[in-house]
Design an enzyme around this catalytic site. Structure first.
Site, PDB file in Angstrom:
ATOM      1  N   SER A 116      -9.648   1.117   3.331  1.00 27.65           N
ATOM      2  CA  SER A 116      -8.818   1.974   2.495  1.00 27.65           C
ATOM      3  C   SER A 116      -7.789   1.207   1.662  1.00 27.65           C
ATOM      4  O   SER A 116      -7.270   1.743   0.692  1.00 27.65           O
ATOM      5  CB  SER A 116      -8.079   2.994   3.365  1.00 27.65           C
ATOM      6  OG  SER A 116      -7.179   2.330   4.246  1.00 27.65           O
ATOM      7  N   SER A 121      -9.611  -1.537   7.318  1.00 26.92           N
ATOM      8  CA  SER A 121      -9.045  -1.222   6.004  1.00 26.92           C
ATOM      9  C   SER A 121      -8.315  -2.363   5.305  1.00 26.92           C
ATOM     10  O   SER A 121      -7.970  -2.248   4.132  1.00 26.92           O
ATOM     11  CB  SER A 121      -8.104  -0.016   6.106  1.00 26.92           C
ATOM     12  OG  SER A 121      -8.853   1.175   6.156  1.00 26.92           O
ATOM     13  N   LYS A 166       0.846  -1.193   0.000  1.00 28.39           N
ATOM     14  CA  LYS A 166       0.000   0.000   0.000  1.00 28.39           C
ATOM     15  C   LYS A 166       0.887   1.251   0.000  1.00 28.39           C
ATOM     16  O   LYS A 166       1.974   1.246   0.577  1.00 28.39           O
ATOM     17  CB  LYS A 166      -0.861  -0.074   1.276  1.00 28.39           C
ATOM     18  CG  LYS A 166      -1.985   0.929   1.409  1.00 28.39           C
ATOM     19  CD  LYS A 166      -2.755   0.638   2.723  1.00 28.39           C
ATOM     20  CE  LYS A 166      -3.908   1.589   2.953  1.00 28.39           C
ATOM     21  NZ  LYS A 166      -4.652   1.248   4.196  1.00 28.39           N
TER      22      LYS A 166
END
Lengths: 490, 474
Positions: free
Chosen positions: A151, A175, A76
């Protein structure tokens, strides 16, 4: 080869049937072909990826294989990496290059993994749909009109579409687990303090935790074993944490004697019928595998979202103060004075959702409001933690839906932050209590994946892995893949 | 009307530590700007603080020295405000539960001994420095100081005059240097004071206070407080009211002026620092630190008076710093015969000379044993006390030993009766008139003959031998 698990790729590398370079090339080809339609990756440096793969093949030849030798893994955009930009999908970190690797990145490199690039995410991990990214929305491989969750939506979409065999995400309120559920993959959030947060751009420091997002439970365990462990440079990383037999836990095939709690507050009105049906069926499957399903109650669950949306923004409001245009990051053109530089740079650099949370947090911490909001939320947090402790006196693990709904349409909830916040209604309490939890695919609803969430007491990652591995071995949901992406790139 | 002055002080003390509070960067003063920084103290994304335990131990030591409570569990908090020299946009400090709670210092005041309460001591990190001077339309930031460990010592509003405030500060300043918890160098900002000043009618409730900043020397603290007291009294007597505000002391103009009002005061939005777990100290650790506590100035003073028979003045001078006290005790150990003479020579002769040369005891060119040899030479009659002072001058200039100097310069005292008798006879012959007058009863002339002998021997004749022989021969 596209949807091979890490475990399978490792066997092929060990057997000499493929090389790290060949694997890297395979996934790079898929990224090139499919990423434009998905927007899962925000950065991928082909020569750098191939160089790492080459170095891995050379290492294997001379020293033998390390734990993740030659295996491609995406991370990420929240993880600082000394190579390439780290932007947290925010304009305020436009073209920011960190001078260091996050601890997780160091661990992956030391284990021989090949880092294939940075994945899309909600700006500063604030969101449940990856729609707040400064690089544009990421799409769900199962239906590109829908969101991948968030997310860590880029990581989930990349794994689901096999643009990488595995990825790393972070989980502050769900997330990792929510996008894993919505994209039909496995995602593990470890116990708070299990994985070092050093070099992970902070959203809410008391909740953030990094974890793997993979095709299978065992793959998650392979990565968990590598990235976990004490880091003296993170004071919240626990030095004497109980150890986990990561891979051993995944050998579990039956559930005889396992007591599974079914928290009644997680099976609510308003949740999608298909989700409820899938999770009920999953629990029935567990019963067939020998588990006992026990009704439990977590009475303070209904306050979790409210408490979270005080605590997380409060911490974020301070964590994001460092983006002040003084030392790095976006600075507005020709500021008139200091205040103008601060306000205009931050106004231009932060997106709407980030601003909303900074304001919420600053408000909650303000003199005169602190007791009513922040302090009260912390008290609720204690009650939620106690709820879990009490329930775990009667059961070994708990099983719940990960998300009340399958993936929703892009744009559907962007104008309604409160509805968006409720996407995490089943995942948030776990972060507030600091517990380990895992989401794995357990069915389909409206042709979209449904996730089953396993929750265990603190430090018992082994318990969630065992339960999930036994369930996975008895079902085939993890072997379903989005049809659009099943062809090879070539 | 008669007014009572009420003063409380907040002192930021830089803790002696090679490394910063939350990272491994050096704290050395005066380095190239931004050369002593790392991603942690620059507030870069993803970086985390790790607490420096040396700073914790030194804060505990200070707490024990002021008879305070050490909180076995304290907490760190974030104090939020934007300023370019504050990289994270918040300062890590201790707000809700400090490491040290409640203690005191005794000071000497006009009314005798007075006890000044200390509310708390908490740990925090320093900010960097902004530089505006000599720069056109830009400012520069130096973050070398960012993250340097501080302890803030907060007093009760117990002081009633600028003099009491200074007495308290000097006591605290002496203490922190004695404990080696801080260099205490005010020019380097290692000891910084803010003063809360208010006035009231005797017996009335506390008046509204102004917080004075930028008081960076003892003199400015005194001047700033005195100016502020007069300003407040005149304001009230003219029918005005004091407003709560922060005021900046201008040392050039010798006045205080408003910096920001209560309305403009920051809302620091304190909350617990989630990157640092609560600071837990065991009772054993505290006991260990207590066991390592050096003897403190009040006890040392008392002991020097009782054990060595020193005057209160000498005892005070010789306990100003730990180095002084140690040096004195080394001197006594090497010259145990006369501790008072040791004190006289050290306090009056040695320190006076060092002071003239801008030196102090810790960088003195001679050590205690060397001075002891000089005192021995007085005792064994090798040189007189007067000559010894000249020898000391040379010792300090050259670092040579007393014996070396006495030998080289031929300063050895003449005690040989034969030689002195011969000299006396010459002098008697050369001054028949004075001899006659002396023998006729003018006793005062004895001094004249002593002077003649000393002159002839360039002061090196042993005075007592001279006395005895003169009396016999005259």
């Amino acid at each position: 080869m596209a949807f091979s698990s890490l475990t399978c790729l490792q066997q092929r590398l060990d057997a000499g049937e493929t090389t790290a370079v060949a694997l890297a090339q395979h996934y790079l080809d898929r990224i090139q072909k499919y990423n434009p339609g998905l927007n899962a990756f925000v950065d991928c440096n082909v020569p750098h990826v191939l160089a790492q793969a080459g170095a891995s093949d050379a290492y294997r030849a001379t020293h033998g294989a390390r734990l993740l030798e030659g295996l491609p893994i995406a991370v990420k955009d929240i993880f600082c990496t000394s190579n390439g930009p780290t932007q947290c999908c925010s304009k305020i970190l436009h073209n920011y290059h960190a001078p260091y690797d996050a601890h997780v990145i160091t661990r992956l490199k030391e284990a021989g993994a090949v880092l294939v690039g940075k994945t899309n995410m909600d700006e500063f991990a604030m969101g449940s749909s990856t729609e707040t990214s400064a690089f544009g929305t990421c799409r769900n491989p199962w239906n590109t009109a829908t969101i991948p969750g968030g997310s860590s939506g880029g990581s989930a979409a990349a794994v689901a579409a096999a643009l990488t065999p595995a990825a790393i995400g972070t989980d502050t309120g769900g997330s990792i687990r929510q996008p894993a559920a919505l994209c039909g993959i496995t995602g593990l959030k470890p116990t708070y303090g299990r994985v070092s947060r050093r070099g992970i751009i902070a959203f809410a420091s008391s909740l953030d935790q990094a974890g793997p997002m993979t095709q299978t439970v065992r793959d998650a365990a392979m990565i968990g074993a590598v990235i976990s462990g004490h880091d003296p440079a993170d004071a919240t990383s626990v030095a004497d944490a109980p150890r986990v037999d990561w891979l051993g836990a995944c050998e579990s095939r039956d559930m005889t004697g396992l007591k599974i709690g079914r928290p009644r507050e997680y099976f609510i009105d308003g949740m999608h019928d298909g989700v409820r049906a899938s999770v009920d069926a999953a629990l029935e499957q567990c019963r067939k595998l020998g588990a006992e399903i026990i009704d439990v109650s977590l009475p303070h669950t209904k306050y979790a979202v409210a408490a979270y949306y005080v605590i997380a923004p409060s911490e974020a409001s301070a964590n994001l103060s460092r983006y002040d245009a003084v030392r790095f990051g976006h600075r507005c053109d020709s500021p008139e004075d200091l205040l103008d530089m601060y306000t205009r740079s931050r106004d231009e650099g932060f997106g709407e959702e980030v601003k909303r949370r900074i304001l919420t947090g600053a408000f909650a911490l303000s003199s005169g409001y602190y007791d009513a909001y922040y302090l009260k939320a912390q008290q609720v947090r204690t009650l939620i933690r106690q709820d879990f402790e009490h329930a775990f006196e009667h059961v070994d693990v708990m099983a719940t839906p990960t998300s009340p709904v399958p993936a929703f349409r892009i744009g559907e909830k962007t104008d309604d932050p409160l509805t968006m916040y409720l996407s995490d209604v089943f995942t948030i309490a776990v972060n507030l209590a600091g517990l380990p939890a895992l989401s794995q695919p357990c069915g389909m609803a409206d042709d979209l994946p449904v996730g089953l969430q396993w929750i265990a007491p603190a430090w018992q990652e082994g318990a969630v892995l065992s339960a999930a591995a036994a369930y996975e071995a008895a079902t085939a949901w993890h072997r379903q893949h989005p049809a659009l992406f099943t062809g090879d790139a070539a | 009307m008669s007014w009572e002055v009420v003063i409380g002080l907040e002192v930021h003390v830089q803790i002696n530590s090679k490394t910063k509070a939350f990272c491994g960067c050096s704290t050395a003063f005066g380095a190239e700007p931004n050369s002593q920084t790392c991603p942690v103290c620059l507030g870069m994304p993803g970086q985390l603080p790790v607490l420096n335990h040396i700073a914790v131990d030194k804060t505990i030591l200070t707490g024990l020295a002021i008879n305070a409570t050490i909180n076995l569990e304290s907490r760190f908090d974030r104090k939020n405000y934007f300023y370019p020299d504050l990289p994270k946009g918040y300062q890590i400090t201790q707000f809700s539960v400090p490491l040290v709670d409640g203690g005191y210092l005794d000071i000497a005041s006009n009314d005798g001994k007075k006890r000044i309460g200390i509310t708390r001591i908490h740990m925090e990190e320093d900010a960097g420095k902004s530089m505006h001077e000599g720069l056109d339309a830009v400012s520069h930031i130096d973050l070398n100081r960012s993250g340097v460990p501080l302890m803030e010592v907060v007093s009760e509003p117990d002081m009633r005059s600028a003099d009491e405030a200074i007495a308290y500060l000097k006591q605290l300043h002496q203490l922190i240097r004695f404990l080696d918890v801080s260099g205490g160098n005010m020019e380097k900002g290692q000891f910084r004071c803010d003063a809360n000043v208010s006035v009231r009618q005797f017996g009335a409730p506390l008046g509204t206070r102004a917080e004075l900043k930028n008081l960076n020397s003892f003199r400015f603290i005194k001047q700033g407080i005195e100016y502020e007291v007069i300003r407040q009294i005149e304001l009230i007597e003219d029918g005005g009211t004091v407003v709560q505000e922060t005021r900046l002391y201008d040392s050039v103009k010798g006045e205080t002026r408003s910096m920001r009002s209560k309305e403009e005061a920051h809302d620091y939005r304190y909350f617990p620092e989630p990157d640092l777990p609560p600071l837990r100290i065991s009772a054993e650790e505290v006991a260990l630190i207590r066991a390592g506590m050096p003897e403190l100035p009040p006890q040392l003073r008392q002991r020097f008076e009782e054990e060595y028979g020193l005057s209160a003045y000498d005892a005070d001078v010789l306990t100003q710093t730990r180095d002084l006290a140690t040096w004195y005790e080394q001197l006594v150990a090497a010259h145990p015969k006369d501790p008072k003479r040791c004190a006289n020579w050290m306090a009056n002769e040695l320190l006076g000379r060092l002071n003239e040369q801008g030196q102090n005891i810790s960088n003195a060119p001679i050590d205690a044993k060397t001075l002891a040899v000089l005192l021995d030479r007085i005792d064994d009659g090798t040189i007189s006390g007067k000559i010894a002072k000249d020898v000391l001058d040379t010792m300090i200039k050259t670092g040579q030993s007393a014996d070396q100097i006495i030998e080289e310069k031929g300063l050895k005292q003449v005690s040989d009766t034969g030689a002195i008798d011969a000299l006396i006879k010459e002098i008697i012959e050369a001054n028949p008139k004075q001899v006659e007058q002396y023998r006729g009863g003018r006793d005062k002339l004895f001094g004249f003959f002593v002077g003649q002998v000393m002159k002839a021997t360039r002061g090196q004749a042993n005075p007592s031998v001279v006395n005895t022989r003169l009396k016999a021969l005259l």
